[in-house]
Design a protein around this motif. Structure first.
Motif, PDB file in Angstrom:
ATOM      1  N   VAL A 154      -1.149   7.301   4.217  1.00 28.12           N
ATOM      2  CA  VAL A 154      -1.605   6.162   3.414  1.00 28.12           C
ATOM      3  C   VAL A 154      -2.996   6.421   2.870  1.00 28.12           C
ATOM      4  CG1 VAL A 154      -2.164   3.703   3.433  1.00 28.12           C
ATOM      5  CG2 VAL A 154      -0.150   4.526   4.669  1.00 28.12           C
ATOM      6  N   SER A 155      -3.843   7.048   3.680  1.00 27.82           N
ATOM      7  CA  SER A 155      -5.213   7.358   3.247  1.00 27.82           C
ATOM      8  C   SER A 155      -5.223   8.332   2.075  1.00 27.82           C
ATOM      9  CB  SER A 155      -5.990   7.951   4.427  1.00 27.82           C
ATOM     10  OG  SER A 155      -7.269   8.389   4.024  1.00 27.82           O
ATOM     11  N   ILE A 156      -4.336   9.313   2.108  1.00 30.39           N
ATOM     12  CA  ILE A 156      -4.311  10.340   1.068  1.00 30.39           C
ATOM     13  C   ILE A 156      -3.614   9.846  -0.201  1.00 30.39           C
ATOM     14  CG2 ILE A 156      -3.432  12.654   0.517  1.00 30.39           C
ATOM     15  CD1 ILE A 156      -3.693  13.267   3.556  1.00 30.39           C
ATOM     16  N   HIS A 157      -2.603   8.953  -0.030  1.00 33.09           N
ATOM     17  CA  HIS A 157      -1.842   8.454  -1.188  1.00 33.09           C
ATOM     18  C   HIS A 157      -1.806   6.921  -1.188  1.00 33.09           C
ATOM     19  CE1 HIS A 157      -0.370  12.484  -2.175  1.00 33.09           C
ATOM     20  NE2 HIS A 157      -0.134  12.648  -0.884  1.00 33.09           N
ATOM     21  N   PRO A 158      -2.965   6.263  -1.311  1.00 34.99           N
ATOM     22  CA  PRO A 158      -3.001   4.793  -1.196  1.00 34.99           C
ATOM     23  C   PRO A 158      -2.192   4.071  -2.270  1.00 34.99           C
ATOM     24  CG  PRO A 158      -5.096   5.645  -2.017  1.00 34.99           C
ATOM     25  CD  PRO A 158      -4.300   6.833  -1.567  1.00 34.99           C
ATOM     26  N   GLU A 159      -2.138   4.618  -3.480  1.00 33.15           N
ATOM     27  CA  GLU A 159      -1.428   3.937  -4.558  1.00 33.15           C
ATOM     28  C   GLU A 159       0.072   3.856  -4.281  1.00 33.15           C
ATOM     29  OE1 GLU A 159      -2.293   5.585  -8.355  1.00 33.15           O
ATOM     30  OE2 GLU A 159      -4.446   5.131  -8.250  1.00 33.15           O
ATOM     31  N   GLU A 160       0.605   4.872  -3.619  1.00 30.72           N
ATOM     32  CA  GLU A 160       2.033   4.871  -3.319  1.00 30.72           C
ATOM     33  C   GLU A 160       2.409   3.719  -2.388  1.00 30.72           C
ATOM     34  OE1 GLU A 160       4.334   6.672  -4.565  1.00 30.72           O
ATOM     35  OE2 GLU A 160       3.319   8.398  -5.457  1.00 30.72           O
ATOM     36  N   PHE A 161       1.457   3.294  -1.534  1.00 27.31           N
ATOM     37  CA  PHE A 161       1.749   2.282  -0.520  1.00 27.31           C
ATOM     38  C   PHE A 161       1.118   0.921  -0.848  1.00 27.31           C
ATOM     39  CE2 PHE A 161       2.126   6.399   1.510  1.00 27.31           C
ATOM     40  CZ  PHE A 161       3.254   6.263   2.304  1.00 27.31           C
ATOM     41  N   SER A 162       0.545   0.786  -2.028  1.00 21.97           N
ATOM     42  CA  SER A 162      -0.236  -0.415  -2.351  1.00 21.97           C
ATOM     43  C   SER A 162       0.604  -1.694  -2.381  1.00 21.97           C
ATOM     44  CB  SER A 162      -0.940  -0.224  -3.704  1.00 21.97           C
ATOM     45  OG  SER A 162       0.014  -0.016  -4.736  1.00 21.97           O
ATOM     46  N   LYS A 163       1.885  -1.593  -2.660  1.00 23.13           N
ATOM     47  CA  LYS A 163       2.742  -2.780  -2.752  1.00 23.13           C
ATOM     48  C   LYS A 163       3.455  -3.108  -1.436  1.00 23.13           C
ATOM     49  CE  LYS A 163       3.655  -2.274  -7.703  1.00 23.13           C
ATOM     50  NZ  LYS A 163       4.704  -2.126  -8.762  1.00 23.13           N
ATOM     51  N   ASP A 164       3.300  -2.247  -0.445  1.00 22.45           N
ATOM     52  CA  ASP A 164       3.981  -2.464   0.835  1.00 22.45           C
ATOM     53  C   ASP A 164       3.234  -3.511   1.654  1.00 22.45           C
ATOM     54  OD1 ASP A 164       5.881  -0.524   0.229  1.00 22.45           O
ATOM     55  OD2 ASP A 164       4.635   1.082   1.051  1.00 22.45           O
ATOM     56  N   GLN A 165       3.949  -4.535   2.096  1.00 18.12           N
ATOM     57  CA  GLN A 165       3.324  -5.659   2.783  1.00 18.12           C
ATOM     58  C   GLN A 165       3.360  -5.536   4.297  1.00 18.12           C
ATOM     59  OE1 GLN A 165       5.668  -8.845   1.096  1.00 18.12           O
ATOM     60  NE2 GLN A 165       4.254  -9.107  -0.621  1.00 18.12           N
ATOM     61  N   MET A 223       4.389  -2.980   8.015  1.00 20.20           N
ATOM     62  CA  MET A 223       4.509  -1.629   8.551  1.00 20.20           C
ATOM     63  C   MET A 223       5.912  -1.095   8.343  1.00 20.20           C
ATOM     64  SD  MET A 223       2.649   0.674   9.809  1.00 20.20           S
ATOM     65  CE  MET A 223       3.221   2.359   9.985  1.00 20.20           C
ATOM     66  N   PHE A 224       6.909  -1.955   8.427  1.00 20.10           N
ATOM     67  CA  PHE A 224       8.274  -1.493   8.173  1.00 20.10           C
ATOM     68  C   PHE A 224       8.413  -0.991   6.739  1.00 20.10           C
ATOM     69  CE2 PHE A 224      12.664  -2.259   6.697  1.00 20.10           C
ATOM     70  CZ  PHE A 224      13.330  -1.413   7.571  1.00 20.10           C
ATOM     71  N   ASP A 225       7.829  -1.703   5.773  1.00 17.24           N
ATOM     72  CA  ASP A 225       7.850  -1.245   4.377  1.00 17.24           C
ATOM     73  C   ASP A 225       7.241   0.154   4.262  1.00 17.24           C
ATOM     74  OD1 ASP A 225       8.931  -3.668   3.585  1.00 17.24           O
ATOM     75  OD2 ASP A 225       7.005  -4.518   2.953  1.00 17.24           O
ATOM     76  N   ARG A 226       6.129   0.361   4.955  1.00 11.69           N
ATOM     77  CA  ARG A 226       5.457   1.666   4.884  1.00 11.69           C
ATOM     78  C   ARG A 226       6.303   2.759   5.553  1.00 11.69           C
ATOM     79  NH1 ARG A 226       1.121  -1.916   5.222  1.00 11.69           N
ATOM     80  NH2 ARG A 226       0.935  -1.882   7.501  1.00 11.69           N
ATOM     81  N   LEU A 227       6.940   2.427   6.660  1.00 14.36           N
ATOM     82  CA  LEU A 227       7.798   3.415   7.323  1.00 14.36           C
ATOM     83  C   LEU A 227       8.952   3.832   6.420  1.00 14.36           C
ATOM     84  CD1 LEU A 227       8.025   2.042  10.980  1.00 14.36           C
ATOM     85  CD2 LEU A 227       6.725   4.029  10.185  1.00 14.36           C
ATOM     86  N   VAL A 228       9.521   2.861   5.702  1.00 13.64           N
ATOM     87  CA  VAL A 228      10.610   3.183   4.771  1.00 13.64           C
ATOM     88  C   VAL A 228      10.122   4.147   3.701  1.00 13.64           C
ATOM     89  CG1 VAL A 228      12.119   2.230   2.973  1.00 13.64           C
ATOM     90  CG2 VAL A 228      11.908   1.049   5.175  1.00 13.64           C
ATOM     91  N   ARG A 229       8.940   3.907   3.175  1.00  8.10           N
ATOM     92  CA  ARG A 229       8.403   4.798   2.135  1.00  8.10           C
ATOM     93  C   ARG A 229       8.074   6.177   2.715  1.00  8.10           C
ATOM     94  NH1 ARG A 229       7.283   3.152  -2.695  1.00  8.10           N
ATOM     95  NH2 ARG A 229       7.076   1.002  -1.987  1.00  8.10           N
ATOM     96  N   MET A 230       7.532   6.208   3.914  1.00  6.20           N
ATOM     97  CA  MET A 230       7.243   7.491   4.563  1.00  6.20           C
ATOM     98  C   MET A 230       8.530   8.279   4.794  1.00  6.20           C
ATOM     99  SD  MET A 230       4.421   6.142   7.327  1.00  6.20           S
ATOM    100  CE  MET A 230       3.004   5.200   6.763  1.00  6.20           C
ATOM    101  N   GLN A 231       9.587   7.588   5.182  1.00  2.49           N
ATOM    102  CA  GLN A 231      10.893   8.229   5.353  1.00  2.49           C
ATOM    103  C   GLN A 231      11.369   8.811   4.030  1.00  2.49           C
ATOM    104  OE1 GLN A 231      12.263   8.402   8.315  1.00  2.49           O
ATOM    105  NE2 GLN A 231      14.476   8.526   8.174  1.00  2.49           N
ATOM    106  N   HIS A 232      11.134   8.080   2.964  1.00  2.00           N
ATOM    107  CA  HIS A 232      11.485   8.523   1.614  1.00  2.00           C
ATOM    108  C   HIS A 232      10.789   9.843   1.265  1.00  2.00           C
ATOM    109  CE1 HIS A 232      12.151   8.087  -2.786  1.00  2.00           C
ATOM    110  NE2 HIS A 232      10.896   8.445  -2.905  1.00  2.00           N
ATOM    111  N   PHE A 233       9.548  10.003   1.744  1.00  2.00           N
ATOM    112  CA  PHE A 233       8.783  11.224   1.469  1.00  2.00           C
ATOM    113  C   PHE A 233       8.940  12.271   2.576  1.00  2.00           C
ATOM    114  CE2 PHE A 233       6.176   8.206  -1.173  1.00  2.00           C
ATOM    115  CZ  PHE A 233       6.498   8.786  -2.389  1.00  2.00           C
ATOM    116  N   ASP A 234       9.952  12.088   3.432  1.00  2.00           N
ATOM    117  CA  ASP A 234      10.316  13.075   4.465  1.00  2.00           C
ATOM    118  C   ASP A 234       9.310  13.210   5.593  1.00  2.00           C
ATOM    119  OD1 ASP A 234      12.740  13.708   3.202  1.00  2.00           O
ATOM    120  OD2 ASP A 234      11.776  15.184   1.904  1.00  2.00           O
ATOM    121  N   LEU A 235       8.465  12.201   5.794  1.00  2.00           N
ATOM    122  CA  LEU A 235       7.620  12.203   6.982  1.00  2.00           C
ATOM    123  C   LEU A 235       8.466  11.716   8.164  1.00  2.00           C
ATOM    124  CD1 LEU A 235       4.572  12.551   7.887  1.00  2.00           C
ATOM    125  CD2 LEU A 235       4.504  10.044   7.880  1.00  2.00           C
TER     126      LEU A 235
END
Length: 285
Positions: free
Chosen positions: A59-70, A72-84
């Motif tokens: 999130v620190s390195i790519h804040p814009e990608e996560f800016s709309k996530d409200q 932690m579950f939203d962020r985990l879904v996006r991280m999964q999308h980016f193969d983390l």
């Protein structure tokens, strides 16, 4: 049954029933030897102890990608999308999509390996939506340091009761992160809500989830036992032999299930088109 074609698989998928009900979701794995665990919990990945740092760093390195996530579950879904590697396990409500993933080539010891498709039967007590309080509790375990996570699960294993559990400092750390997204949350966590995986219906908030008819299993911990039989997540499975993968993939492509349809990003589409026309013997200059 030896699955040699899409029609063979469809016959099996239509026959899957548990107490008269059809499967809740499906998962395809290109290697049948993998366990049914999120990547974060797999011993070869070695990230569980550093989970809180990885979720902050990305999130620190790519804040814009996560800016709309409200949440932690939203962020985990996006991280999964980016193969983390996360505590999420991808599933789909479409069995043909699961079959596509099971027919991807995978080599181990220089040999092509069989794939596998799971069908899951999830009781109502283990189903949640993206905005559930239980989802918030489990997702925010990702924000805890390994010392606090270990202490939380050690206390749960001692079965000391809900009141005593919620007086622990490590549990208070978890409450702090939950309240960052849900200020109304009461200072009471059911400890057993943290340990057993649940099926989560996400927001259809990105193209890939929509294209893959996606959903998730959210894991709190690995290895806890003790749910009641009526709360078990039951499953069926079928093996897809390596020798049949190519043929089945070709049939799926003719039905519109292919890399370009499942991964709508332009780079994935470009790779699909390159492979399609390079391998199509009917194409002439």
């Amino acid at each position: 049954m030896d699955i040699e074609s899409v029609s063979d698989f469809v016959k099996i998928a239509l026959s899957w029933r548990n107490e008269g009900k059809s499967p809740t979701s499906f998962r395809g794995q290109k290697y049948s030897g993998w366990s049914m665990l999120p990547k974060l919990f797999r011993p070869d990945v070695r990230l569980y102890e550093h989970e809180n740092y990885t979720v902050r760093d990305i999130v620190s390195i790519h804040p814009e990608e996560f800016s709309k996530d409200q949440t932690m579950f939203d962020r985990l879904v996006r991280m999964q999308h980016f193969d983390l590697p996360t505590r999420l396990l991808d599933v789909t409500i479409n069995p043909l999509i699961a079959l596509w993933f099971a027919t991807e080539d995978f080599k181990k010891d220089r040999r092509l390996q069989d794939g596998l498709v799971y069908a899951y039967f999830v009781p109502e007590s283990r189903k949640r939506y993206y905005d559930s309080d239980r989802v918030s509790c489990m997702s925010n375990l990702a924000n805890l340091k390994i010392k606090d996570k270990s202490e939380v699960f050690e206390i749960i294993s001692r079965d000391i009761g809900k009141d005593a559990f919620n007086k622990n400092k490590s549990v208070d750390q978890l409450l702090y992160h939950i309240k960052m997204e849900k200020s109304h949350f009461r200072d009471i966590i059911n400890p057993y809500d943290l340990v057993h995986p649940i099926y989560v219906k996400p927001k259809m908030s990105n193209k890939r989830i929509i294209a893959q008819s996606g959903a998730f299993f959210l894991y709190g911990a690995n290895g806890f036992k003790g749910t009641k039989p009526e709360e078990w997540i039951k499953r069926e499975y079928v093996i897809i032999q390596a020798k049949h993968k190519k043929k089945i993939r070709k049939e799926l492509e003719s039905l519109g299930v292919h890399a370009s349809s499942l991964f709508p990003e332009i780079d994935k589409t470009a790779n699909f088109l390159i492979q399609k026309y390079q391998n199509d013997s009917a194409v002439t200059e």
